[in-house]
Design a protein around this motif. Structure first.
Motif, PDB file in Angstrom:
ATOM      1  N   TRP A   1       3.006 -10.881 -14.154  1.00 11.65           N
ATOM      2  CA  TRP A   1       3.016 -10.384 -12.783  1.00 11.65           C
ATOM      3  C   TRP A   1       4.070 -11.119 -11.952  1.00 11.65           C
ATOM      4  O   TRP A   1       4.836 -10.487 -11.215  1.00 11.65           O
ATOM      5  CB  TRP A   1       1.635 -10.546 -12.154  1.00 11.65           C
TER       6      TRP A   1
ATOM      7  N   ASP B   1       7.450  -3.946   2.014  1.00 12.51           N
ATOM      8  CA  ASP B   1       7.118  -3.095   0.870  1.00 12.51           C
ATOM      9  C   ASP B   1       8.278  -2.184   0.467  1.00 12.51           C
ATOM     10  O   ASP B   1       8.123  -1.326  -0.403  1.00 12.51           O
ATOM     11  CB  ASP B   1       5.844  -2.289   1.123  1.00 12.51           C
TER      12      ASP B   1
ATOM     13  N   SER C   1       4.239  -0.438  -4.036  1.00  9.81           N
ATOM     14  CA  SER C   1       2.809  -0.574  -3.812  1.00  9.81           C
ATOM     15  C   SER C   1       2.283  -1.500  -4.907  1.00  9.81           C
ATOM     16  O   SER C   1       2.320  -1.150  -6.088  1.00  9.81           O
ATOM     17  CB  SER C   1       2.127   0.796  -3.883  1.00  9.81           C
TER      18      SER C   1
ATOM     19  N   THR D   1      -0.742  -3.792  -6.495  1.00  4.59           N
ATOM     20  CA  THR D   1      -2.134  -4.195  -6.628  1.00  4.59           C
ATOM     21  C   THR D   1      -2.092  -5.457  -7.478  1.00  4.59           C
ATOM     22  O   THR D   1      -1.820  -5.383  -8.680  1.00  4.59           O
ATOM     23  CB  THR D   1      -2.971  -3.100  -7.334  1.00  4.59           C
TER      24      THR D   1
ATOM     25  N   GLU E   1      -2.377  -6.144 -11.401  1.00  6.05           N
ATOM     26  CA  GLU E   1      -2.877  -4.946 -12.067  1.00  6.05           C
ATOM     27  C   GLU E   1      -1.866  -3.805 -12.116  1.00  6.05           C
ATOM     28  O   GLU E   1      -1.690  -3.181 -13.146  1.00  6.05           O
ATOM     29  CB  GLU E   1      -4.142  -4.429 -11.377  1.00  6.05           C
ATOM     30  N   ARG E   2      -1.221  -3.503 -10.971  1.00  9.79           N
ATOM     31  CA  ARG E   2      -0.432  -2.281 -10.871  1.00  9.79           C
ATOM     32  C   ARG E   2       0.740  -2.479  -9.914  1.00  9.79           C
ATOM     33  O   ARG E   2       0.581  -3.042  -8.839  1.00  9.79           O
ATOM     34  CB  ARG E   2      -1.319  -1.158 -10.359  1.00  9.79           C
TER      35      ARG E   2
ATOM     36  N   GLU F   1       3.462   0.213  -8.343  1.00 14.30           N
ATOM     37  CA  GLU F   1       3.888   1.609  -8.241  1.00 14.30           C
ATOM     38  C   GLU F   1       5.056   1.666  -7.277  1.00 14.30           C
ATOM     39  O   GLU F   1       5.104   0.907  -6.309  1.00 14.30           O
ATOM     40  CB  GLU F   1       2.755   2.499  -7.742  1.00 14.30           C
TER      41      GLU F   1
ATOM     42  N   ARG G   1       5.646   3.369 -12.460  1.00 16.24           N
ATOM     43  CA  ARG G   1       4.566   2.388 -12.343  1.00 16.24           C
ATOM     44  C   ARG G   1       4.581   1.436 -13.533  1.00 16.24           C
ATOM     45  O   ARG G   1       5.062   1.764 -14.621  1.00 16.24           O
ATOM     46  CB  ARG G   1       3.222   3.072 -12.234  1.00 16.24           C
TER      47      ARG G   1
END
Length: 155
Positions: free
Chosen positions: A22, A46, A71, A73, A76-77, A79, A97
């Motif tokens: 990450w 962002d 975006s 998370t 985890e994610r 996008e 993503r």
């Protein structure tokens, strides 16, 4: 002007902790060092602006620069969608993503990416342009993967 696009997906289990992956995938200063043909990433909240190197395509060239709304998370994610500043036209962009998931062997990393570019070429050039785009994306993907694995100590 005609719009051309190419897409890729990949998935692998990386023998590294999800937090380490990450950190690498969300570091705009590190990403150009890991990614071939990527000159810089400038993060402004962002919105991240991606500046690539010049690519020759069928007698013309393109220097892609595009703004993505990111975006995130945490762990985890990731996008992203093309979202140029108001009043600015960007002839290139990306959608996609990154998904990260713990596994017993490390972290599953799944990537989906679609890139588009508008070029001053006939739409009939699509097979040749798409072939070039897919080749560049494949090279970028292979080298990014190798560099990422080395960076996280999983090579």
């Amino acid at each position: 002007m005609s719009r051309f696009s190419a897409a890729t997906t990949s998935e692998a289990v990386v023998a590294a902790d999800r937090s380490v992956l990450w950190a690498a995938l969300t570091d705009p200063d590190l990403l150009p060092r890991l990614t071939p043909f990527l000159e810089s990433v400038t993060a402004d909240g962002d919105h991240w602006c991606w500046q690539l190197t010049r690519f020759p395509v069928l007698g013309t060239s393109v220097v892609p620069a595009f703004t993505e709304r990111m975006s995130l998370t945490p762990e985890e994610r990731i996008e992203f969608t093309h979202d140029p500043p108001a009043g600015k036209r960007e002839p290139a962009g990306a959608e996609g993503r990154y998904l990260l998931e713990d596994t017993p062997e490390g972290t599953r990393l799944a990537i989906r990416l679609e890139v588009h570019v508008e070029l001053p070429l006939s739409r009939f050039a699509a097979p040749a342009v798409n072939s070039v785009m897919k080749g560049v994306m494949a090279t970028m993907g292979r080298r990014f993967s190798a560099n990422l694995l080395a960076h996280v100590g999983a090579a």
